[in-house]
Design a protein around this motif. Structure first.
Motif, PDB file in Angstrom:
ATOM      1  N   ASN A 168       0.818  -1.209   0.000  1.00  0.00           N
ATOM      2  CA  ASN A 168       0.000   0.000   0.000  1.00  0.00           C
ATOM      3  C   ASN A 168       0.856   1.265   0.000  1.00  0.00           C
ATOM      4  O   ASN A 168       0.435   2.288  -0.530  1.00  0.00           O
ATOM      5  N   ARG A 169       2.030   1.180   0.586  1.00  0.00           N
ATOM      6  CA  ARG A 169       2.939   2.335   0.571  1.00  0.00           C
ATOM      7  C   ARG A 169       3.705   2.406  -0.752  1.00  0.00           C
ATOM      8  O   ARG A 169       4.463   3.331  -0.963  1.00  0.00           O
ATOM      9  N   LYS A 170       3.521   1.392  -1.573  1.00  0.00           N
ATOM     10  CA  LYS A 170       4.264   1.264  -2.837  1.00  0.00           C
ATOM     11  C   LYS A 170       5.772   1.255  -2.579  1.00  0.00           C
ATOM     12  O   LYS A 170       6.566   1.819  -3.325  1.00  0.00           O
ATOM     13  N   ALA A 171       6.149   0.573  -1.499  1.00  0.00           N
ATOM     14  CA  ALA A 171       7.550   0.455  -1.121  1.00  0.00           C
ATOM     15  C   ALA A 171       8.166  -0.744  -1.834  1.00  0.00           C
ATOM     16  O   ALA A 171       7.488  -1.753  -2.086  1.00  0.00           O
ATOM     17  N   PRO A 172       9.461  -0.663  -2.141  1.00  0.00           N
ATOM     18  CA  PRO A 172      10.110  -1.800  -2.805  1.00  0.00           C
ATOM     19  C   PRO A 172      10.459  -2.940  -1.843  1.00  0.00           C
ATOM     20  O   PRO A 172      10.729  -4.057  -2.279  1.00  0.00           O
ATOM     21  N   GLU A 173      10.450  -2.642  -0.521  1.00  0.00           N
ATOM     22  CA  GLU A 173      10.810  -3.648   0.491  1.00  0.00           C
ATOM     23  C   GLU A 173       9.918  -3.494   1.716  1.00  0.00           C
ATOM     24  O   GLU A 173       9.347  -2.432   1.949  1.00  0.00           O
ATOM     25  N   ILE A 174       9.854  -4.559   2.500  1.00  0.00           N
ATOM     26  CA  ILE A 174       9.138  -4.511   3.769  1.00  0.00           C
ATOM     27  C   ILE A 174      10.075  -3.904   4.805  1.00  0.00           C
ATOM     28  O   ILE A 174      11.150  -4.442   5.069  1.00  0.00           O
ATOM     29  N   GLU A 175       9.658  -2.788   5.375  1.00  0.00           N
ATOM     30  CA  GLU A 175      10.456  -2.058   6.357  1.00  0.00           C
ATOM     31  C   GLU A 175       9.968  -2.381   7.773  1.00  0.00           C
ATOM     32  O   GLU A 175       8.862  -2.898   7.960  1.00  0.00           O
ATOM     33  N   PRO A 176      10.768  -2.045   8.806  1.00  0.00           N
ATOM     34  CA  PRO A 176      10.320  -2.271  10.185  1.00  0.00           C
ATOM     35  C   PRO A 176       8.995  -1.580  10.525  1.00  0.00           C
ATOM     36  O   PRO A 176       8.198  -2.105  11.283  1.00  0.00           O
ATOM     37  N   LEU A 177       8.749  -0.411   9.932  1.00  0.00           N
ATOM     38  CA  LEU A 177       7.476   0.264  10.212  1.00  0.00           C
ATOM     39  C   LEU A 177       6.311  -0.568   9.691  1.00  0.00           C
ATOM     40  O   LEU A 177       5.231  -0.574  10.295  1.00  0.00           O
TER      41      LEU A 177
END
Length: 163
Positions: A22-31
Motif C-alpha cells: 500500500n505504501r508502494k515500497a520496494p521492500e518490507i520495512e520495520p514500520l
C-alpha cells in the motif's frame, strides 16, 4: 525460516507485506512490521491486549501518507536490511524467553532493538524493551509454548510404549 513463527506472527508478516504494498515500497520495512503487529493485535481479542498496540494510534504514528488500496498488486516483496536485522533480534528475544515459538511481541521487541527511526518513534510513544519483556513474561506463562507441548506429548508416548 518461518517454521518457528506462530500463526499470529506469520499473519503479522503478511500484514506487513500488505502495508508495504500500500505504501508502494520496494521492500518490507520495520514500520510495516509494526503496522502489521498492530493489525494483528486488533484482530486478536485477548492474546495481545497487554501490549496496548492501539491500531489507530499506530497507524497515526507510522501510516502517514499511506493510501489504502482495496486490492494492491499481489507480488512478493523482500525484507529490507533493517527488517532482516529486526527479525534476527526477534529470534534472539525468543531465546531470551527460553521459548521455541516466535510470537508477535518478539517481532515488536526485535524492531525496538534495531535503534532505527521506527524504534525511536515507538520508544517516544512509550513502548520500551523493558515494558515488552515484562509483559511477555506474563503472556508466556498464560500460553504454553508449542514446542514444549510437542516434547511433552512425545515423552508421554514413549512412556506408554514402555508400559
Amino acid at each position: 525460516m518461518f517454521e518457528r513463527y506462530t500463526e499470529p506472527a506469520r499473519r503479522t508478516i503478511f500484514f506487513a507485506r500488505w502495508w508495504a504494498l500500500n505504501r508502494k515500497a520496494p521492500e518490507i520495512e520495520p514500520l510495516d512490521i509494526i503496522l502489521g503487529a498492530a493489525q494483528e493485535a486488533r484482530r486478536s481479542s485477548e492474546h495481545l491486549n497487554w501490549m496496548n498496540l492501539n491500531y489507530d494510534g499506530i497507524v497515526a504514528l507510522f501510516g502517514e501518507g499511506v493510501v489504502l488500496v482495496p486490492n494492491p498488486d499481489a507480488k512478493d516483496l523482500p525484507l529490507s536490511r533493517e527488517s532482516k536485522i529486526s527479525l534476527a533480534y526477534a529470534a534472539e528475544e525468543v531465546e531470551l524467553d527460553q521459548r521455541y515459538s516466535l510470537e508477535v511481541y518478539h517481532l515488536v521487541r526485535g524492531v525496538l532493538r534495531t535503534n532505527g527511526h521506527t524504534a525511536k518513534t515507538l520508544s517516544d510513544a512509550g513502548f520500551t524493551l523493558d515494558f515488552l519483556r515484562q509483559g511477555s513474561m506474563g503472556a508466556n506463562r498464560s500460553q504454553p509454548d508449542a514446542q514444549l507441548r510437542l516434547r511433552l506429548r512425545t515423552q508421554l508416548q514413549l512412556l506408554r510404549w514402555r508400559i
